[in-house]
Design an enzyme around this catalytic site. Structure first.
Site, PDB file in Angstrom:
ATOM      1  N   GLY A 133     -17.307  17.497 -72.027  1.00 57.86           N
ATOM      2  CA  GLY A 133     -16.245  18.047 -72.867  1.00 57.86           C
ATOM      3  C   GLY A 133     -16.190  17.472 -74.267  1.00 57.86           C
ATOM      4  O   GLY A 133     -15.294  17.817 -75.040  1.00 57.86           O
ATOM      5  N   HIS A 354     -47.496  29.494 -92.639  1.00 54.93           N
ATOM      6  CA  HIS A 354     -48.431  29.854 -91.571  1.00 54.93           C
ATOM      7  C   HIS A 354     -48.415  31.346 -91.232  1.00 54.93           C
ATOM      8  O   HIS A 354     -49.220  31.792 -90.398  1.00 54.93           O
ATOM      9  CB  HIS A 354     -48.115  29.056 -90.294  1.00 54.93           C
ATOM     10  N   GLU A 379     -26.886  11.784 -82.858  1.00 56.31           N
ATOM     11  CA  GLU A 379     -26.263  10.656 -83.593  1.00 56.31           C
ATOM     12  C   GLU A 379     -25.230  11.151 -84.608  1.00 56.31           C
ATOM     13  O   GLU A 379     -25.053  10.551 -85.661  1.00 56.31           O
ATOM     14  CB  GLU A 379     -27.292   9.789 -84.331  1.00 56.31           C
ATOM     15  N   THR A 381     -23.315  15.066 -85.852  1.00 56.29           N
ATOM     16  CA  THR A 381     -23.724  16.300 -86.540  1.00 56.29           C
ATOM     17  C   THR A 381     -23.548  16.150 -88.060  1.00 56.29           C
ATOM     18  O   THR A 381     -22.944  15.188 -88.533  1.00 56.29           O
ATOM     19  CB  THR A 381     -22.847  17.492 -86.067  1.00 56.29           C
ATOM     20  N   GLU A 383     -21.570  17.752 -89.910  1.00 52.25           N
ATOM     21  CA  GLU A 383     -20.134  17.740 -90.247  1.00 52.25           C
ATOM     22  C   GLU A 383     -19.568  16.322 -90.072  1.00 52.25           C
ATOM     23  O   GLU A 383     -18.780  15.845 -90.895  1.00 52.25           O
ATOM     24  CB  GLU A 383     -19.353  18.728 -89.362  1.00 52.25           C
TER      25      GLU A 383
END
Ligand SMILES: Cc1cc2nc3c(=O)[nH]c(=O)nc-3n(C[C@H](O)[C@H](O)[C@H](O)COP(=O)(O)OP(=O)(O)OC[C@H]3O[C@@H](n4cnc5c(N)ncnc54)[C@H](O)[C@@H]3O)c2cc1C
Length: 401
Positions: A133, A354, A379, A381, A383
């Site tokens: 959660g 490519h 580690e 985000t 934000e």
């Protein structure tokens, strides 16, 4: 022309370590990485090689059998390894964070018990904050430890443990009620437990289950798992630092060096993407000339190389700040943010260079394209980095009016 991402002012020892690692990456990692990644196979042979090189003990003090090197040396090694295969850097990253936390916050007995075997790579570390959660909002952790005599009883479910299956020591952050009455600030009522376990899946210790590997879009080869604690009994001497209520700060300290590490990975993956792009652009011909001779492609290469240089410089700056003993949360946040965003952009440009072949599993860039997004999340985000950076800027530039 000088190679990209050079670092000024390295000692002879640092240069020697880096050249050994680079050689290992070129010979032992790059040739097998994509095949192993496609099979989602754990790179045991590579890990054995890293053990032999002493990389699991790179930052562990010499008195505990490590090499006692700096965060900068470590980050530059991670950059090289990620250039070969990001998953391999993931295998040493969680180990390094746990060793760092032990070194900084462990009791003398805990350091003596764990660090020498960690330096040898015989005990391998993982760390666990996230739950199903929550990830960003660490203060909302629900897993709990309750004291029972000389032990604690841990219950709860954890999510996203890198090396959850292959590790034998997990630093687990849980809420602990002992001595912290209702209403105590969440970050003051958390404790890190040092949980020893057998590597593998299933019930790896009474009350502790590692259900299996999470099937991921990239970052394969390294296992990422859940962890379920159901009446897990941990002795009181396995509370990190011996005192409850300090877990949040200990973990944040670990994650801060982890951020430099993720920035280094972004640098390494971006460098490899640049190498692949610049090589391909000189081989592929359209409209009668190599595509590298079209200005639009040259502009892409120029942008890519500039981003590789900028990210490397910021990463090195963040590592050096920490090594000097100063607070580096601003620099680490900026480096992690910039390096991961640039990495995604450089990889995407190499992919475009490519053409259709970038979409084929035969080309290495396909793997990098699936790896880069993980750096945007792990580690903390983008934000969360911006929140850290913003808060620190307002501290530094407080309005004086
Ligand atoms: C491959 C992989 C390996 C991992 N390994 C580990 C590990 O070893 N140990 C571990 O503990 N965790 C690990 N993680 C978990 C990782 O740290 C979390 O996924 C990450 O912190 C984000 O948390 P979340 O996934 O719960 O996203 P959430 O926190 O639910 O965020 C969802 C979105 O909302 C945004 N958001 C959240 N809060 C705010 C806010 N206040 N303001 C603005 N935007 C916000 C986020 O930036 C994100 O875009 C791993 C994750 C992955 C994918």
């Amino acid at each position: 022309m000088a190679r990209l991402a050079q670092t000024a002012g390295l000692t002879d020892i640092q240069q020697e370590i880096l050249s050994t690692v680079r050689d290992f990456v070129d010979k032992e990692i790059i040739p097998v990485a994509t095949e192993l990644e496609h099979r989602d196979e754990y790179p045991q042979q590579i890990v054995d090689g890293l053990k032999e090189l002493g990389l699991f003990g790179l930052m562990i003090p010499e008195e505990y059998g490590g090499l006692g090197e700096s965060l900068l040396t470590y980050a530059l090694c991670v950059e090289e390894i990620a250039r070969g295969w990001m998953s391999v850097s993931g295998i040493i990253n969680t180990h390094f964070i746990v060793a760092y936390m032990l070194k900084q916050h462990g009791t003398q007995e805990q350091k003596e018990h764990f660090l020498p075997r960690m330096a040898a790579g015989d005990i391998r570390g993982a760390f666990s904050m996230s739950e199903p959660g929550l990830g960003s909002d660490v203060s909302a952790i629900t897993s709990k430890a309750v004291k029972d005599g000389e032990e604690y009883v841990l219950n709860g479910q954890k999510m996203w443990l890198t090396n959850g299956g292959t590790s034998s020591l997990v630093a687990v952050l849980v809420r602990s009620d002992e001595g912290h009455p209702e209403g105590t600030a969440p970050h003051k009522s958390m404790t890190t437990f040092l949980v020893e376990k057998e590597p593998g899946f299933g019930e790896v210790r009474p009350g502790l289950t590692i259900p299996g590997k999470i099937d991921k879009m990239g970052y394969k080869g390294v296992d990422t798992t859940e962890l379920i604690m159901d009446g897990l009994r941990i002795p009181a001497n396995r509370v990190l630092g011996g005192v409850t209520g300090r877990g949040f700060y200990q973990m944040m300290d670990g994650v801060e060096v982890g951020r430099v590490n993720v920035a280094a990975r972004g640098c390494g993956v971006a460098q490899r993407a640049f190498e692949l792009g610049v090589q391909y652009a000189q081989q592929r011909h359209t409209f009668g000339k190599p595509i590298a001779q079209h200005q639009a492609i040259q502009f892409k290469l120029a942008e890519m190389a500039t981003k590789v240089e900028a990210a490397h410089a910021m990463m090195v700056n963040a590592a050096r700040k920490k090594d000097s003993g100063e607070r580096n949360d601003l620099e680490a946040g900026m480096a992690k943010y910039l390096a991961s965003e640039y990495c995604k952009e450089v990889v995407e440009d190499a992919f475009r260079i490519h053409g259709g072949y970038g979409f084929s599993k035969e080309y290495e860039i396909e793997r990098l394209y699936r790896e880069a997004p993980m750096l945007l999340i792990g580690e903390g985000t983008a934000e969360i980095q911006k929140m850290i950076i913003g808060r620190r800027l307002l501290e530094e530039y407080r309005f004086q009016g």
